[in-house]
Write an enzyme that holds these catalytic residues in place. Structure first.
Site, PDB file in Angstrom:
ATOM      1  N   GLY A  96       0.822  -1.205   0.000  1.00 40.03           N
ATOM      2  CA  GLY A  96       0.000   0.000   0.000  1.00 40.03           C
ATOM      3  C   GLY A  96       0.853   1.251   0.000  1.00 40.03           C
ATOM      4  N   ARG A  97       0.318   2.298   0.616  1.00 37.85           N
ATOM      5  CA  ARG A  97       0.979   3.604   0.622  1.00 37.85           C
ATOM      6  C   ARG A  97       2.408   3.531   1.150  1.00 37.85           C
ATOM      7  NH1 ARG A  97       0.686   7.352   5.116  1.00 37.85           N
ATOM      8  NH2 ARG A  97      -0.682   5.778   6.029  1.00 37.85           N
ATOM      9  N   ILE A  98       2.614   2.828   2.255  1.00 36.84           N
ATOM     10  CA  ILE A  98       3.942   2.728   2.851  1.00 36.84           C
ATOM     11  C   ILE A  98       4.754   1.632   2.170  1.00 36.84           C
ATOM     12  CG2 ILE A  98       5.183   2.110   4.973  1.00 36.84           C
ATOM     13  CD1 ILE A  98       2.990   3.596   6.516  1.00 36.84           C
ATOM     14  N   HIS A 128       6.895   2.493  19.570  1.00 36.58           N
ATOM     15  CA  HIS A 128       5.922   2.985  18.587  1.00 36.58           C
ATOM     16  C   HIS A 128       6.331   4.362  18.084  1.00 36.58           C
ATOM     17  CE1 HIS A 128       1.513   2.274  17.247  1.00 36.58           C
ATOM     18  NE2 HIS A 128       2.184   2.924  16.321  1.00 36.58           N
ATOM     19  N   THR A 167       6.695  -2.599  11.498  1.00 34.69           N
ATOM     20  CA  THR A 167       6.310  -1.234  11.842  1.00 34.69           C
ATOM     21  C   THR A 167       4.821  -1.023  11.557  1.00 34.69           C
ATOM     22  OG1 THR A 167       6.956  -0.469   9.637  1.00 34.69           O
ATOM     23  CG2 THR A 167       8.608  -0.287  11.387  1.00 34.69           C
ATOM     24  N   GLY A 168       4.101  -2.142  11.326  1.00 33.17           N
ATOM     25  CA  GLY A 168       2.668  -2.066  11.050  1.00 33.17           C
ATOM     26  C   GLY A 168       1.869  -2.040  12.334  1.00 33.17           C
ATOM     27  N   GLU A 194       0.819  -2.094  24.482  1.00 36.91           N
ATOM     28  CA  GLU A 194       1.665  -0.898  24.531  1.00 36.91           C
ATOM     29  C   GLU A 194       1.186   0.010  25.656  1.00 36.91           C
ATOM     30  OE1 GLU A 194       1.776   0.949  20.677  1.00 36.91           O
ATOM     31  OE2 GLU A 194       2.369  -0.895  19.656  1.00 36.91           O
TER      32      GLU A 194
END
Length: 329
Positions: free
Chosen positions: A161-163, A291, A241-242, A272
């Protein structure tokens, strides 16, 4: 709501860990019109949340740092408006907020550049053993730890996708071969991005670096488990990193204990903040971040500015694009 009615309007800005909320121009404007409290530490108990949220009219949320489900919303009996950074709503109980008449706005998404950059920061940290060498240098030794080039290696991108597309582009810039997998990915879309479409199984079998960039939903939750990790070649590393729950933490810990992975770079977790006694903290070949994917000075200040302007727009009764538009009905 006219400005003359806002003098007693109370705003709580939660979880400003980086201390940036007060540094944007909109803060000065909002402070003139409302009573604004900025909290730079996480409120971990119901007692702390209840004391802070009592009589608060609006809150500004840094997405996913504090969850606002039915229990938390019940502590904020006067709450009328939530202004949050980004569009993610996994941390929000939209139906309960809507039922209570609480309007929720978000800020527009960014290019994802901060997460893209951080992805490669984790790749380099693992491949060149930067944390271990740095630690040794600070301990007064001259570490002779050899790293590995990323040039010529195979990068597997799960989610184009975008990333994921930009991670692919950077991989090419470092002369990596890029494979990609995704449920709706086509050969043509992969080719246009500069990758070769493969199955998820082949992605894990053939990649030296696997990077996770799919969205978290019911289908992707726990999608990367024991079987997928067991397919990875010796010396391969995993980057996430998702979202944490996409990868089974139990399976990941097991793979690290067995030496199936050379390492992992993790910015996201099931829980988290990560508990202080979490088993992932004991692995020397795991780079752990808190994060930080979106948390750069530039991105945070941009989002604080927009989120505070949304609060002032609400105070003035101006139309806003809401994450729960049905609340108006």
């Amino acid at each position: 709501m006219a400005e003359t009615e806002t003098k007693g309007f109370r705003v709580a800005v939660l979880d400003d860990y980086e201390g940036l909320a007060s540094k944007v121009p909109a803060y000065g404007e909002l402070k003139k019109r409302a009573n604004v409290e900025i909290l730079t530490r996480r409120l971990a108990t119901d007692e702390e949340l209840g004391a802070t949220l009592k009589d608060v009219d609006a809150i500004l949320l840094v997405r996913e740092r504090t969850y606002f489900k039915e229990r938390e919303l019940a502590l904020a009996s006067a709450l009328k408006f939530i202004s949050q950074m980004g569009q993610t709503t996994a941390h929000l109980d939209l139906s309960t907020a809507t039922r209570r008449g609480i309007r929720i706005s978000g800020t527009p998404g960014d290019s994802g550049v901060s997460t893209i950059e951080l992805t490669f920061g984790l790749i380099f940290a693992l491949m060149r053993h930067i944390p271990q060498v740095n630690r040794g240098m600070h301990e007064g030794i001259w570490p002779g730890i050899p790293g590995s080039n990323i040039e010529g290696k195979t990068l597997g991108v799960f989610g184009l996708g975008r990333i994921g597309k930009e991670v692919t582009r950077l991989g090419q810039a470092f002369r990596m071969k890029v494979l990609a997998a995704g449920k709706t990915l086509t050969d043509e879309r992969a080719r246009q991005a500069g990758a070769v479409k493969v199955s998820l199984e082949d992605l894990f079998k053939e990649s030296d670096v696997v990077s996770i960039h799919v969205k978290l939903n019911q289908e992707t939750r726990g999608m990367i488990g024991e079987r997928e990790l067991s397919l990875m070649k010796p010396g391969a590393v995993l980057i996430n990193t998702g979202r944490g729950p996409i990868v089974s933490e139990a399976a990941l810990i097991g793979a690290l204990e067995k030496g199936q992975l050379a390492g992992a770079g993790l910015d996201v977790f099931d829980q988290e903040p990560l508990p202080s006694d979490h088993p992932l903290r004991r692995f020397d070949n795991v780079v752990l971040l808190s994060h930080r994917g979106y948390a750069t000075v530039e991105i945070l200040q941009q989002r604080y500015e927009l989120a505070m302007r949304n609060i002032m727009a609400f105070m003035d009764g101006k139309p806003l694009k809401l994450l729960n538009p049905e609340v108006i009905e």
